[in-house]
Write a protein that holds these residues in place. Structure first.
Motif, PDB file in Angstrom:
ATOM      1  N   PHE A  42      15.822 -12.146  15.770  1.00 30.32           N
ATOM      2  CA  PHE A  42      14.746 -13.000  15.266  1.00 30.32           C
ATOM      3  C   PHE A  42      15.158 -13.660  13.958  1.00 30.32           C
ATOM      4  O   PHE A  42      15.920 -13.088  13.185  1.00 30.32           O
ATOM      5  CB  PHE A  42      13.444 -12.212  15.082  1.00 30.32           C
ATOM      6  N   GLN A  67       9.963  -1.164  17.211  1.00 30.11           N
ATOM      7  CA  GLN A  67       9.376  -1.589  15.945  1.00 30.11           C
ATOM      8  C   GLN A  67       9.497  -3.107  15.781  1.00 30.11           C
ATOM      9  O   GLN A  67      10.409  -3.727  16.317  1.00 30.11           O
ATOM     10  CB  GLN A  67      10.079  -0.883  14.791  1.00 30.11           C
ATOM     11  N   HIS A  68       8.563  -3.684  15.030  1.00 27.27           N
ATOM     12  CA  HIS A  68       8.627  -5.126  14.767  1.00 27.27           C
ATOM     13  C   HIS A  68       8.566  -5.414  13.278  1.00 27.27           C
ATOM     14  O   HIS A  68       8.143  -6.501  12.887  1.00 27.27           O
ATOM     15  CB  HIS A  68       7.502  -5.843  15.511  1.00 27.27           C
ATOM     16  N   ASN A  69       8.953  -4.451  12.469  1.00 33.01           N
ATOM     17  CA  ASN A  69       9.009  -4.710  11.038  1.00 33.01           C
ATOM     18  C   ASN A  69      10.302  -5.471  10.715  1.00 33.01           C
ATOM     19  O   ASN A  69      11.160  -5.667  11.573  1.00 33.01           O
ATOM     20  CB  ASN A  69       8.915  -3.401  10.242  1.00 33.01           C
ATOM     21  N   GLN A  70      10.430  -5.889   9.470  1.00 37.48           N
ATOM     22  CA  GLN A  70      11.602  -6.655   9.075  1.00 37.48           C
ATOM     23  C   GLN A  70      12.825  -5.757   8.964  1.00 37.48           C
ATOM     24  O   GLN A  70      12.704  -4.542   8.876  1.00 37.48           O
ATOM     25  CB  GLN A  70      11.338  -7.287   7.712  1.00 37.48           C
ATOM     26  N   THR A  72      15.166  -4.587   6.400  1.00 33.17           N
ATOM     27  CA  THR A  72      15.278  -4.580   4.938  1.00 33.17           C
ATOM     28  C   THR A  72      16.540  -3.871   4.462  1.00 33.17           C
ATOM     29  O   THR A  72      17.003  -4.107   3.356  1.00 33.17           O
ATOM     30  CB  THR A  72      14.048  -3.903   4.300  1.00 33.17           C
TER      31      THR A  72
ATOM     32  N   ILE B 171       6.480 -13.162  15.285  1.00 35.42           N
ATOM     33  CA  ILE B 171       7.021 -11.816  15.471  1.00 35.42           C
ATOM     34  C   ILE B 171       7.322 -11.585  16.954  1.00 35.42           C
ATOM     35  O   ILE B 171       8.392 -11.112  17.318  1.00 35.42           O
ATOM     36  CB  ILE B 171       6.024 -10.757  14.945  1.00 35.42           C
ATOM     37  N   HIS B 174       8.578 -15.745  18.766  1.00 36.24           N
ATOM     38  CA  HIS B 174       9.900 -16.289  18.466  1.00 36.24           C
ATOM     39  C   HIS B 174      10.996 -15.226  18.355  1.00 36.24           C
ATOM     40  O   HIS B 174      12.139 -15.562  18.091  1.00 36.24           O
ATOM     41  CB  HIS B 174       9.851 -17.104  17.170  1.00 36.24           C
ATOM     42  N   GLY B 175      10.649 -13.953  18.503  1.00 34.15           N
ATOM     43  CA  GLY B 175      11.664 -12.901  18.486  1.00 34.15           C
ATOM     44  C   GLY B 175      12.219 -12.719  19.892  1.00 34.15           C
ATOM     45  O   GLY B 175      11.472 -12.784  20.870  1.00 34.15           O
ATOM     46  N   SER B 273       1.565  -6.434  17.674  1.00 31.46           N
ATOM     47  CA  SER B 273       2.962  -6.047  17.426  1.00 31.46           C
ATOM     48  C   SER B 273       3.099  -4.911  16.421  1.00 31.46           C
ATOM     49  O   SER B 273       4.120  -4.222  16.412  1.00 31.46           O
ATOM     50  CB  SER B 273       3.764  -7.253  16.942  1.00 31.46           C
ATOM     51  N   GLY B 276       4.217  -1.178  17.295  1.00 34.29           N
ATOM     52  CA  GLY B 276       5.593  -0.684  17.395  1.00 34.29           C
ATOM     53  C   GLY B 276       5.975   0.154  16.186  1.00 34.29           C
ATOM     54  O   GLY B 276       6.469   1.279  16.310  1.00 34.29           O
ATOM     55  N   SER B 277       5.728  -0.398  14.993  1.00 35.90           N
ATOM     56  CA  SER B 277       6.071   0.328  13.773  1.00 35.90           C
ATOM     57  C   SER B 277       5.135   1.512  13.574  1.00 35.90           C
ATOM     58  O   SER B 277       5.535   2.549  13.042  1.00 35.90           O
ATOM     59  CB  SER B 277       5.997  -0.609  12.563  1.00 35.90           C
ATOM     60  N   ILE B 363       4.390  -6.252   7.305  1.00 40.76           N
ATOM     61  CA  ILE B 363       3.830  -4.901   7.378  1.00 40.76           C
ATOM     62  C   ILE B 363       4.998  -3.972   7.710  1.00 40.76           C
ATOM     63  O   ILE B 363       5.618  -4.104   8.743  1.00 40.76           O
ATOM     64  CB  ILE B 363       2.673  -4.814   8.406  1.00 40.76           C
ATOM     65  N   GLU B 364       5.303  -3.103   6.761  1.00 38.34           N
ATOM     66  CA  GLU B 364       6.474  -2.223   6.900  1.00 38.34           C
ATOM     67  C   GLU B 364       5.987  -0.796   7.163  1.00 38.34           C
ATOM     68  O   GLU B 364       4.839  -0.461   6.844  1.00 38.34           O
ATOM     69  CB  GLU B 364       7.299  -2.258   5.617  1.00 38.34           C
TER      70      GLU B 364
END
Lengths: 194, 395
Positions: A42, A67-70, A72, B171, B174-175, B273, B276-277, B363-364
């Motif tokens: 992405f 997961q869909h977090n960045q 980092t 998220i 486009h991913g 989404s 997932g996290s 959002i982490e």
């Protein structure tokens, strides 16, 4: 190990708008998927402009990635344009044991000194030169894929090149495809370790 | 054999539309929906679908064209996002009132202003009461599968209610992810031929649509729309279980996914989404001995009140995550529904609400961890410091 543990490889691509960082992140993911891996690719979401610094990301794992977090804390950072070294902190979030692969004519030792880089594993490759040689154009993204898989022993460069050939058949002229295939193979061999 | 492809969420949904092969698709571009319709337009140009692709001049027209063609008896689709959905608002209520089973992918994006093209749920939440079914997707695979299932749900003769399939802008849209695309003939068989019961072009059985309806019967007609919603409960579950049986998928096919909820003491409720996290955080907490769980809501309309109440009531504490604000209301729209679901239950869990991710704010896992920490603390001390809070907000 769960699908969220560090059995996953996270790659961050730095380029300038138009150099193909986003495409590279996807092409690598597609190759890895063809070779049996789970993937995500992405871009950094924003407004892209020709020449402006851009980031893209690839995740590769054996287990499904949910997961869909960045990204980092990448394991690998790939820099498509050496002029970014003065403009962007390409080492942001890159751990001591992380890997940095830079498109430049300079040697790893020269770049380490130029950046004042501590720790990390550093590779350099003249991706622009390889691209000019094989395609007559400066498109460093496919050679950087070759450099990555060659340096990291991540995937077999020959299979990645073959996958590229199959994927893009009919979409580009044959000489463009063959130039890219050769660039992947050349860069996988010419990438320089310290 | 199903095919494994590296696709963006938008491309995955375009493949679902290709396999559905609707009679009419009306399209107007808006980020982040555009690449979905571009991909579908490729399929049209390559002759892979028979759809009549109507390029209109606005989203209001896109929904109007879709309503017109669906009313004439043609299976019709469109897709949109954000301000485009807002511009459709007037016609959304007409589609549902005419009981037209239109399926529309919605790529969730922030509403203006200020101008922002990134993901949040403000757009579809703004259409919450327009009489559509809302199905949320966690990933590209679910967006693909939900689009196929939504056709069957919407077109079921007992339902006849339009459905939105929501996927998070950028998220998911486009991913690129690995997506399993099931065989064309199996999907076509699953979706089936559209057999409308009442159409404008059926000259032998003439009908009127859009008639004046004053205080004599307007109220009665509006209430009758609830029949479709009520009936959709069992249809959503039946279609989900048939889908799972037919294709052997491993996604969520019910109203929600209850991850590690059996003996959970603390849970986070989430849409889209972010699940997932959240699942990852729950697994981390479980490894540390915390009895954590996740409730991922797939079907937001109709809201599964009873099922959610049964699941959440036994918890000690629960945090609801909302990717939009219900201005002037009690936090976010999901929180309002969950609180309402728990009315009359005894005991009820301590409940917190967190607004997060507006306009694409990341959002982490650490943010979700902090929500879990807050609930545990609130339960331990019996003191709720802040009923509605924010995750990753610069304050």
């Amino acid at each position: 190990m769960t699908d969220t543990g560090k059995k996953m490889l996270e790659i961050r691509w730095h380029g300038r708008g138009g150099q193909g960082a986003v495409t590279a992140s996807k092409v690598l993911a597609e190759s890895a998927m063809s070779l049996g891996k789970q993937i995500q690719a992405f871009p950094e979401y924003g407004s892209e402009r020709q020449g402006a610094p851009v980031k893209a990301f690839t995740r590769i794992a054996d287990q499904r990635i949910r997961q869909h977090n960045q990204v980092t804390e990448p394991d690998v950072v790939i820099v498509l344009d050496p002029t970014l070294l003065d403009a962007v902190d390409v080492t942001e979030g890159l751990m001591e044991n992380g890997t940095l692969i830079i498109n430049t004519e300079s040697s790893p030792a020269e770049i380490r000194q130029q950046m004042g880089l501590k720790g990390r594993t550093l590779y350099t490759v003249d991706a622009t030169g390889i691209s000019l040689r094989n395609l007559g154009k400066a498109i460093p993204n496919t050679p950087m894929i070759g450099a990555l898989v060659g340096a990291m022993k991540l995937l077999d460069p020959k299979l990645v090149a073959e996958d590229f050939r199959v994927k893009f058949q009919g979409k580009f002229k044959d000489e463009i495809i063959e130039g890219n295939v050769q660039s992947i193979l050349d860069a996988s061999k010419e990438v320089r370790a310290e | 054999m199903p095919e494994q492809l590296a696709l963006t969420g938008n491309e995955a949904v375009a493949h679902a539309m290709r396999q559905i092969n609707p009679d009419v698709v009306a399209a107007y571009p808006i980020t982040p929906q555009t690449s979905m319709m571009q991909k579908f337009a490729d399929f049209v140009a390559d002759g892979l679908v028979d759809s009549e692709l109507v390029l209109v001049e606005s989203e209001h027209s896109a929904m109007s064209a879709t309503v017109g063609s669906q009313a004439s008896g043609a299976r019709s689709m469109t897709a949109t996002a954000a301000c485009g959905l807002a511009l459709m608002w007037e016609i959304l209520g007409i589609a549902s009132a005419y009981r037209l089973p239109i399926v529309m992918p919605v790529v969730n994006r922030a509403l203006s202003g200020p101008i922002n093209i990134q993901g949040d749920h403000s757009d579809s939440m703004g259409t919450r009461d327009c009489g559509w079914i809302h199905i949320f997707s966690e990933n590209a695979q679910e967006a693909y599968e939900n689009t196929i299932m939504a056709m069957r749900i919407a077109e079921h003769p007992d339902v006849l209610t339009p459905a939105m399939v929501c996927l998070d802008g950028f998220i998911i849209s486009h991913g690129v992810e690995s997506v399993t695309i099931y065989k064309d003939n199996l999907v076509k068989k699953f979706v089936g031929e559209y057999q409308p019961h009442y159409t404008l072009l059926d000259a032998k059985h003439p009908i009127t649509l859009g008639a004046m309806d004053f205080s004599d019967f307007y109220f009665e007609h509006k209430v009758s729309q609830l029949d479709g919603y009520n009936n959709s409960h069992s249809v959503i579950l039946d279609v989900g279980s048939e889908f799972k049986k037919t294709f052997g998928g491993g996604e969520c096919y019910e109203f929600f996914e209850a991850h590690k909820m059996d003996d959970a003491e603390y849970a986070v409720v989430v849409l889209g989404s972010t699940a997932g996290s959240t699942r990852m955080v729950v697994d981390d907490l479980r490894a540390q001995g915390v009895k954590a769980g996740m409730l991922k809501i797939r079907v937001f309309r109709p809201f599964p009140y009873e099922e959610i109440a049964r699941l959440l009531a036994p918890l000690k504490g629960c945090a609801v995550l909302d990717r939009s604000i219900a201005y002037g209301g009690d936090g976010g729209p999901v929180h309002i529904e969950v609180r309402s679901a728990l009315y009359g239950q005894s005991p009820v869990p301590v409940m917190l609400n967190y607004i997060y991710g507006l306009g694409g704010k990341p959002i982490e896992p650490e943010h979700i961890h902090s929500a879990f920490k807050d609930i545990q603390e609130a339960v331990a001390t019996g003191n709720v410091k802040r009923r509605v809070g924010y995750l990753n907000l610069t304050e």
